[in-house]
Design a protein around this motif. Structure first.
Motif, PDB file in Angstrom:
ATOM      1  N   ASP A 211       0.803  -1.216   0.000  1.00  0.00           N
ATOM      2  CA  ASP A 211       0.000   0.000   0.000  1.00  0.00           C
ATOM      3  C   ASP A 211       0.840   1.272   0.000  1.00  0.00           C
ATOM      4  O   ASP A 211       0.437   2.286  -0.578  1.00  0.00           O
ATOM      5  N   GLN A 212       1.974   1.229   0.680  1.00  0.00           N
ATOM      6  CA  GLN A 212       2.842   2.421   0.793  1.00  0.00           C
ATOM      7  C   GLN A 212       4.297   2.007   0.555  1.00  0.00           C
ATOM      8  O   GLN A 212       5.182   2.244   1.368  1.00  0.00           O
ATOM      9  N   ARG A 213       4.510   1.401  -0.592  1.00  0.00           N
ATOM     10  CA  ARG A 213       5.807   0.794  -0.913  1.00  0.00           C
ATOM     11  C   ARG A 213       6.984   1.757  -0.739  1.00  0.00           C
ATOM     12  O   ARG A 213       7.981   1.438  -0.091  1.00  0.00           O
ATOM     13  N   GLU A 214       6.912   2.927  -1.342  1.00  0.00           N
ATOM     14  CA  GLU A 214       8.047   3.850  -1.313  1.00  0.00           C
ATOM     15  C   GLU A 214       8.343   4.321   0.106  1.00  0.00           C
ATOM     16  O   GLU A 214       9.510   4.457   0.486  1.00  0.00           O
ATOM     17  N   LYS A 215       7.302   4.567   0.893  1.00  0.00           N
ATOM     18  CA  LYS A 215       7.522   5.001   2.269  1.00  0.00           C
ATOM     19  C   LYS A 215       8.162   3.892   3.093  1.00  0.00           C
ATOM     20  O   LYS A 215       9.022   4.163   3.946  1.00  0.00           O
ATOM     21  N   VAL A 216       7.757   2.661   2.846  1.00  0.00           N
ATOM     22  CA  VAL A 216       8.377   1.539   3.552  1.00  0.00           C
ATOM     23  C   VAL A 216       9.835   1.395   3.139  1.00  0.00           C
ATOM     24  O   VAL A 216      10.722   1.223   3.988  1.00  0.00           O
ATOM     25  N   LEU A 217      10.100   1.470   1.858  1.00  0.00           N
ATOM     26  CA  LEU A 217      11.478   1.366   1.380  1.00  0.00           C
ATOM     27  C   LEU A 217      12.352   2.478   1.948  1.00  0.00           C
ATOM     28  O   LEU A 217      13.486   2.240   2.383  1.00  0.00           O
ATOM     29  N   ASP A 218      11.836   3.697   1.954  1.00  0.00           N
ATOM     30  CA  ASP A 218      12.611   4.828   2.479  1.00  0.00           C
ATOM     31  C   ASP A 218      12.877   4.666   3.971  1.00  0.00           C
ATOM     32  O   ASP A 218      14.015   4.854   4.436  1.00  0.00           O
TER      33      ASP A 218
END
Length: 231
Positions: A211-218
């Motif tokens: 759902d929030q891939r980029e935020k998790v990766l960051d």
């Protein structure tokens, strides 16, 4: 090492592990637990199935692959398995990243799994899961839902392991998680012995890395930059 959710598999991670490892400069290991994905059919699941994975299976896998201090990335049941392992291992992992982990059973979790069991027989849910689990699908689904919905599982609780978790940990939770609440996050943050960071994501359900891939990766990348790479 990536530990999938209760009805997850290697395939359901899609390309997230590869992307995560590329961004963090670390190697990764993704595996299907027994009875999931392309593995052999599973035995009936007891109320201690996550304990078995954490105390018997995971240590053996780490031994076979000669991984001394892994970073464990666990989603849902996988996050719970990671916490049990970290709170029991003689050599602690280097770090934990947990998404939507459970440390005790909430009414909302049981209610949603009961709804899921109904949907399995009335929607295309079975067909969607069969694409990932093949011939394992019915035995897996019935075993997993049966374990979580059994009366004895209502007393399942792993909070006793938390004070023995000494490694750094990042706990990620979706604000709209249909399987759990902030009570899980607060219990972990208030009890673990190691440094803990929490990330609560709006517009996010039970799978933050979807759902929030980029935020998790960051967030996970920034967290792991503070953890030494073990060679």
């Amino acid at each position: 090492m990536f530990l999938h959710e209760g009805l997850g598999s290697i395939a359901q991670w899609r390309d997230f592990p590869a992307d995560f490892c590329e961004r963090t400069g670390r190697g990764g290991l993704v595996y299907d637990r027994h009875g999931y994905g392309g593995s052999d059919p599973c035995r009936p699941l007891s109320s201690r199935f996550m304990h078995r994975e954490a105390l018997e299976v995971l240590p053996r896998l780490l031994e076979v692959f000669e991984i001394a201090q892994p970073v464990l990335f666990g989603h849902s049941d996988g996050g719970s398995i990671a916490l049990i392992y970290a709170g029991s291992a003689s050599t602690p992992p280097a770090a934990l990243v947990t998404e939507a982990p459970h440390v005790f059973v909430e009414d909302v979790t049981v209610a949603h799994i009961a709804e899921l069991r109904e949907a399995y027989h009335s929607t295309d849910l079975r067909a969607r899961l069969e694409r990932h689990h093949g011939a394992n699908v019915d035995r897996l689904f019935d075993g997993w839902t049966g374990a979580w919905l059994s009366p004895e599982f209502r007393d399942w609780n792993i909070e006793a392991y938390l004070p023995k978790v000494t490694c750094p940990i990042l706990v990620i939770q979706g604000a709209g998680d249909e399987y759990g609440t902030m009570k899980q996050v607060n219990a972990i943050a208030g009890a673990v012995a190691g440094d803990v960071a929490t990330l609560v994501l709006d517009a996010c359900g039970h799978a933050p890395h979807v759902d929030q891939r980029e935020k998790v990766l960051d967030a996970a990348g920034a967290f792991l930059r503070q953890v030494p790479v073990r060679r």
